[in-house]
Design a protein around this motif. Structure first.
Motif, PDB file in Angstrom:
ATOM      1  N   ILE A  56      87.369  44.112  48.471  1.00 40.76           N
ATOM      2  CA  ILE A  56      88.717  43.987  47.891  1.00 40.76           C
ATOM      3  C   ILE A  56      89.777  44.095  48.995  1.00 40.76           C
ATOM      4  O   ILE A  56      90.751  43.339  49.025  1.00 40.76           O
ATOM      5  N   ALA A  57      89.553  45.014  49.937  1.00 40.24           N
ATOM      6  CA  ALA A  57      90.515  45.157  51.048  1.00 40.24           C
ATOM      7  C   ALA A  57      90.545  43.867  51.881  1.00 40.24           C
ATOM      8  O   ALA A  57      91.613  43.398  52.293  1.00 40.24           O
ATOM      9  N   ALA A  58      89.360  43.283  52.102  1.00 43.37           N
ATOM     10  CA  ALA A  58      89.301  42.027  52.874  1.00 43.37           C
ATOM     11  C   ALA A  58      90.029  40.920  52.125  1.00 43.37           C
ATOM     12  O   ALA A  58      90.776  40.125  52.723  1.00 43.37           O
ATOM     13  N   ALA A  59      89.828  40.869  50.815  1.00 45.09           N
ATOM     14  CA  ALA A  59      90.479  39.824  50.006  1.00 45.09           C
ATOM     15  C   ALA A  59      91.991  40.004  50.038  1.00 45.09           C
ATOM     16  O   ALA A  59      92.746  39.027  50.128  1.00 45.09           O
ATOM     17  N   GLU A  60      92.434  41.251  50.011  1.00 51.70           N
ATOM     18  CA  GLU A  60      93.889  41.498  50.022  1.00 51.70           C
ATOM     19  C   GLU A  60      94.508  40.998  51.337  1.00 51.70           C
ATOM     20  O   GLU A  60      95.534  40.324  51.339  1.00 51.70           O
ATOM     21  N   ALA A  61      93.821  41.320  52.451  1.00 54.21           N
ATOM     22  CA  ALA A  61      94.357  40.892  53.755  1.00 54.21           C
ATOM     23  C   ALA A  61      94.328  39.366  53.874  1.00 54.21           C
ATOM     24  O   ALA A  61      95.297  38.745  54.322  1.00 54.21           O
ATOM     25  N   ALA A  62      93.219  38.756  53.434  1.00 56.09           N
ATOM     26  CA  ALA A  62      93.083  37.299  53.578  1.00 56.09           C
ATOM     27  C   ALA A  62      94.088  36.555  52.703  1.00 56.09           C
ATOM     28  O   ALA A  62      94.572  35.476  53.073  1.00 56.09           O
ATOM     29  N   GLN A  63      94.414  37.131  51.568  1.00 56.27           N
ATOM     30  CA  GLN A  63      95.316  36.416  50.647  1.00 56.27           C
ATOM     31  C   GLN A  63      96.715  36.221  51.239  1.00 56.27           C
ATOM     32  O   GLN A  63      97.385  35.228  50.966  1.00 56.27           O
ATOM     33  N   LEU A  64      97.117  37.176  52.097  1.00 56.30           N
ATOM     34  CA  LEU A  64      98.451  37.078  52.705  1.00 56.30           C
ATOM     35  C   LEU A  64      98.585  35.788  53.507  1.00 56.30           C
ATOM     36  O   LEU A  64      99.623  35.144  53.527  1.00 56.30           O
ATOM     37  N   THR A  65      97.489  35.399  54.189  1.00 52.30           N
ATOM     38  CA  THR A  65      97.513  34.156  54.968  1.00 52.30           C
ATOM     39  C   THR A  65      97.239  32.953  54.073  1.00 52.30           C
ATOM     40  O   THR A  65      97.887  31.912  54.188  1.00 52.30           O
ATOM     41  N   TRP A  66      96.267  33.107  53.195  1.00 50.59           N
ATOM     42  CA  TRP A  66      95.832  31.974  52.342  1.00 50.59           C
ATOM     43  C   TRP A  66      96.985  31.432  51.491  1.00 50.59           C
ATOM     44  O   TRP A  66      97.144  30.232  51.329  1.00 50.59           O
ATOM     45  N   LYS A  67      97.815  32.336  50.981  1.00 50.12           N
ATOM     46  CA  LYS A  67      98.904  31.859  50.108  1.00 50.12           C
ATOM     47  C   LYS A  67      99.958  31.079  50.907  1.00 50.12           C
ATOM     48  O   LYS A  67     100.749  30.345  50.328  1.00 50.12           O
ATOM     49  N   GLN A  68      99.938  31.254  52.271  1.00 48.37           N
ATOM     50  CA  GLN A  68     100.888  30.501  53.106  1.00 48.37           C
ATOM     51  C   GLN A  68     100.379  29.094  53.435  1.00 48.37           C
ATOM     52  O   GLN A  68     101.130  28.273  53.931  1.00 48.37           O
ATOM     53  N   TYR A  69      99.085  28.837  53.192  1.00 47.59           N
ATOM     54  CA  TYR A  69      98.590  27.461  53.385  1.00 47.59           C
ATOM     55  C   TYR A  69      99.356  26.553  52.424  1.00 47.59           C
ATOM     56  O   TYR A  69      99.665  26.952  51.301  1.00 47.59           O
ATOM     57  N   SER A  70      99.617  25.323  52.863  1.00 47.05           N
ATOM     58  CA  SER A  70     100.299  24.420  51.930  1.00 47.05           C
ATOM     59  C   SER A  70      99.319  24.020  50.832  1.00 47.05           C
ATOM     60  O   SER A  70      98.091  24.117  51.002  1.00 47.05           O
ATOM     61  N   ALA A  71      99.865  23.540  49.730  1.00 46.26           N
ATOM     62  CA  ALA A  71      99.020  23.099  48.619  1.00 46.26           C
ATOM     63  C   ALA A  71      98.062  22.013  49.100  1.00 46.26           C
ATOM     64  O   ALA A  71      96.889  21.968  48.711  1.00 46.26           O
ATOM     65  N   ARG A  72      98.564  21.141  49.973  1.00 49.20           N
ATOM     66  CA  ARG A  72      97.708  20.067  50.481  1.00 49.20           C
ATOM     67  C   ARG A  72      96.559  20.633  51.320  1.00 49.20           C
ATOM     68  O   ARG A  72      95.405  20.202  51.193  1.00 49.20           O
ATOM     69  N   GLN A  73      96.865  21.643  52.151  1.00 46.92           N
ATOM     70  CA  GLN A  73      95.785  22.241  52.977  1.00 46.92           C
ATOM     71  C   GLN A  73      94.721  22.894  52.087  1.00 46.92           C
ATOM     72  O   GLN A  73      93.527  22.744  52.311  1.00 46.92           O
ATOM     73  N   ARG A  74      95.184  23.623  51.078  1.00 46.29           N
ATOM     74  CA  ARG A  74      94.201  24.265  50.177  1.00 46.29           C
ATOM     75  C   ARG A  74      93.396  23.195  49.438  1.00 46.29           C
ATOM     76  O   ARG A  74      92.174  23.287  49.290  1.00 46.29           O
ATOM     77  N   GLY A  75      94.094  22.162  48.969  1.00 47.84           N
ATOM     78  CA  GLY A  75      93.426  21.076  48.253  1.00 47.84           C
ATOM     79  C   GLY A  75      92.397  20.370  49.136  1.00 47.84           C
ATOM     80  O   GLY A  75      91.288  20.063  48.701  1.00 47.84           O
ATOM     81  N   ASP A  76      92.755  20.143  50.407  1.00 45.47           N
ATOM     82  CA  ASP A  76      91.828  19.446  51.314  1.00 45.47           C
ATOM     83  C   ASP A  76      90.563  20.273  51.552  1.00 45.47           C
ATOM     84  O   ASP A  76      89.450  19.754  51.597  1.00 45.47           O
ATOM     85  N   LEU A  77      90.741  21.594  51.703  1.00 44.04           N
ATOM     86  CA  LEU A  77      89.558  22.449  51.912  1.00 44.04           C
ATOM     87  C   LEU A  77      88.667  22.457  50.664  1.00 44.04           C
ATOM     88  O   LEU A  77      87.433  22.405  50.748  1.00 44.04           O
ATOM     89  N   LEU A  78      89.307  22.508  49.497  1.00 48.64           N
ATOM     90  CA  LEU A  78      88.511  22.474  48.260  1.00 48.64           C
ATOM     91  C   LEU A  78      87.769  21.146  48.145  1.00 48.64           C
ATOM     92  O   LEU A  78      86.603  21.101  47.747  1.00 48.64           O
ATOM     93  N   ARG A  79      88.437  20.071  48.514  1.00 51.94           N
ATOM     94  CA  ARG A  79      87.806  18.743  48.469  1.00 51.94           C
ATOM     95  C   ARG A  79      86.564  18.707  49.381  1.00 51.94           C
ATOM     96  O   ARG A  79      85.501  18.223  49.002  1.00 51.94           O
ATOM     97  N   SER A  80      86.696  19.273  50.591  1.00 50.19           N
ATOM     98  CA  SER A  80      85.539  19.283  51.508  1.00 50.19           C
ATOM     99  C   SER A  80      84.402  20.124  50.917  1.00 50.19           C
ATOM    100  O   SER A  80      83.219  19.782  51.060  1.00 50.19           O
ATOM    101  N   TRP A  81      84.772  21.199  50.250  1.00 50.29           N
ATOM    102  CA  TRP A  81      83.747  22.070  49.638  1.00 50.29           C
ATOM    103  C   TRP A  81      83.009  21.308  48.534  1.00 50.29           C
ATOM    104  O   TRP A  81      81.782  21.340  48.439  1.00 50.29           O
ATOM    105  N   PHE A  82      83.785  20.587  47.710  1.00 52.16           N
ATOM    106  CA  PHE A  82      83.202  19.763  46.637  1.00 52.16           C
ATOM    107  C   PHE A  82      82.216  18.751  47.233  1.00 52.16           C
ATOM    108  O   PHE A  82      81.073  18.612  46.772  1.00 52.16           O
ATOM    109  N   GLU A  83      82.649  18.071  48.305  1.00 54.25           N
ATOM    110  CA  GLU A  83      81.785  17.044  48.894  1.00 54.25           C
ATOM    111  C   GLU A  83      80.513  17.667  49.460  1.00 54.25           C
ATOM    112  O   GLU A  83      79.411  17.137  49.329  1.00 54.25           O
ATOM    113  N   SER A  84      80.666  18.833  50.060  1.00 57.81           N
ATOM    114  CA  SER A  84      79.508  19.504  50.644  1.00 57.81           C
ATOM    115  C   SER A  84      78.515  19.942  49.551  1.00 57.81           C
ATOM    116  O   SER A  84      77.292  19.878  49.738  1.00 57.81           O
ATOM    117  N   MET A  85      79.040  20.350  48.399  1.00 60.06           N
ATOM    118  CA  MET A  85      78.118  20.709  47.311  1.00 60.06           C
ATOM    119  C   MET A  85      77.316  19.494  46.853  1.00 60.06           C
ATOM    120  O   MET A  85      76.117  19.588  46.596  1.00 60.06           O
TER     121      MET A  85
END
Ligand code: SIN
Length: 488
Positions: A56-85
């Motif tokens: 939970i502590a790791a998730a809290e720290a990571a979220q501070l950076t993750w929420k600053q990613y643009s929507a497009r950056q988050r979307g692109d990473l999710l897209r790559s994850w989908f393709e990899s699955m």
């Protein structure tokens, strides 16, 4: 490893915390068992309170950076994850069948279904909209923005070890949340395998944390730790109620996908051949172990015998066996306890006057986790199959006289997830669909789950919706900003 994976690196057995694969602090492990053979196929980390707190502590720290990613950056990473699955669909399906038991073709279907949520929310990440609202005074302006909830805890079941996790992770990550997940101890390998792929495509450390172990300890930490702002759970109504109570102490938001008791109504003007097809898929998918599986077949008395005859013929064609064998349509139940519970439903119904018209000898000689598909005719509302979720391949058939009795029987339950009905009458379609107290209604259709549609129930079936354009709202807060002094 006897699974013969193309990519053995997918078979992770340690917990994922802050991007590192770790043993439990006390080095303890939990066996993962193939329900078809009883064979131990892996031993995963048996984590508890301390590892959950670290995650939970790791998730809290990571979220501070993750929420600053643009929507497009988050979307692109999710897209790559989908393709990899999808690239690894064969290995992921083998892992799923080995730990859960469902036939390999059905497991592949689940991987595609689960990956579909990631694809959907990769796109929805770019469609988080706010609002401007007319202000009550001329020197004010009102603007609403949507922001991620924060750290989300997810608890997922064994019946869909892949899709129930992606259905929570994808909208959470798309919204800018980080997650700590507890997959079912019976089926953790699918969760770890997709987490491995998430790491490989570059989802940052700490955004996804996954651990298995002592359920009561992990659950207690997830529900009491103030850093967790939301809990999303799929499982039984009983456990869901306990988790809601536990979350009250820190006023966490909750999403709950809980139990069902789906009626499947066949009216006398229905296309009976189509109704039988729908009944087979909605009753026997995953050996009857889904929350949206038909629990009660309600058939109008004028077509009862004809429907049962056609249904019996279709059920006789189902094949039961090890999910790795060719052409199998029904695998084992998750464990011997689940199979004993299902047999208890059959015994109760027969003791109260129902008749089993199926060949139960087909599972003779098989391990006790296998339960043959059973049709029970002459079912009545005093039987447990009417009020309780069966979660197995048992199809009780009740009869009704007219539309109002069908609706009354269908709604006579504390839960309201999915329901189904078959009729060709357009007026009846609207009347019945509107009267049924359920979150999901299949009309002349037995397969209703897909990432574009809102999945969720009413009454004691839960709160919130997963998938669809509505699914992101569960992971977003609305912030209202009032700007004054516009005219000065
Ligand atoms: C469930 O059983 O909870 C989910 C079933 C589905 O997604 O169709």
């Amino acid at each position: 490893m006897f699974l013969d994976l193309n990519d053995p690196g997918l078979l992770r057995q340690q917990a994922l915390i802050n991007g590192a694969w770790l043993d439990a602090d006390n080095q303890q492990t939990l066996d993962v068992i193939n329900p078809s053979s009883g064979q131990v196929i892996a031993a995963v980390a048996r984590c508890g309170t301390l590892e959950t707190r670290k995650a939970i502590a790791a998730a809290e720290a990571a979220q501070l950076t993750w929420k600053q990613y643009s929507a497009r950056q988050r979307g692109d990473l999710l897209r790559s994850w989908f393709e990899s699955m999808l690239e690894h669909i064969d290995d992921l399906a083998k892992i799923l069948t080995a730990e859960q038991g469902k036939p390999l073709a059905e497991a592949k279907g689940e991987i595609a279904y689960g990956a579909g949520y990631i694809e959907w929310f990769a796109e929805e990440a770019k469609r988080i909209y706010g609002d401007t609202i007319a202000a009550p005074d001329s020197d004010k302006r009102i603007v609403c923005i949507k922001q991620p909830v924060g750290v989300v805890a997810c608890i997922t079941p064994w019946n869909f070890p892949n899709a129930m996790l992606t259905r929570k992770l994808a909208p959470a990550l798309a919204a800018g949340c980080s997650v700590v997940c507890k997959p079912a101890n019976a089926t953790p390998l699918s969760a770890y395998a997709i987490a491995e792929l998430a790491c490989r495509v570059g989802i940052p450390d700490g955004v996804i944390n996954i651990l298995t172990g002592v359920t009561s300890e992990i659950g207690a930490e997830m529900t009491s730790n103030p850093k967790v702002r939301k809990l999303s759970f799929t499982g039984s109504t009983e456990v869901g109620k306990q988790l809601i109570e536990q979350c009250a102490g820190t006023v966490k938001r909750t999403s709950m996908e809980l139990g069902g008791n789906a009626p499947f109504i066949v009216f006398d003007d229905a296309d009976l051949a189509e109704a039988v097809k729908g009944a087979i898929v909605s009753k026997f998918r995953n050996a009857g172990q889904t929350c949206v599986c038909t629990n009660r077949l309600l058939v109008q008395e004028t077509v009862y015998d004809e429907f049962v005859q056609l249904f019996q013929k279709a059920v006789a064609e189902l094949t039961i066996g090890d999910g790795f064998d060719e052409g199998i349509s029904i695998g084992p139940l998750i464990d011997a306890g689940a199979a004993a519970d299902v047999r208890g439903f059959i015994d109760d119904a027969i003791a109260k006057g129902a008749t089993s018209i199926s060949d139960q000898t087909i599972t003779e000689g098989m391990p006790e986790t296998f339960v043959a598909p059973v049709i029970l005719t002459g079912a009545t509302p005093d039987m447990r199959v009417f009020s309780d979720e069966i979660f197995g391949p048992v199809a009780p058939v009740f009869s009704f006289k007219d539309e109002s009795e069908a609706i009354a029987l269908a709604n006579d339950t504390t839960v309201g997830l999915a329901c189904y009905f078959y009729t060709r009458d357009i007026g009846r379609i609207w009347r019945v669909a509107e009267a049924l107290e359920y979150g999901i209604v299949g009309i002349n259709e037995g397969l209703i789950s897909n990432p574009m549609a809102p999945f969720g129930g009413v009454k004691e079936s839960g709160q919130g919706r997963e998938g669809s354009k509505y699914g992101m709202d569960d992971y977003l807060e609305i912030k209202y900003m009032c700007m004054g002094g516009i005219n000065s």
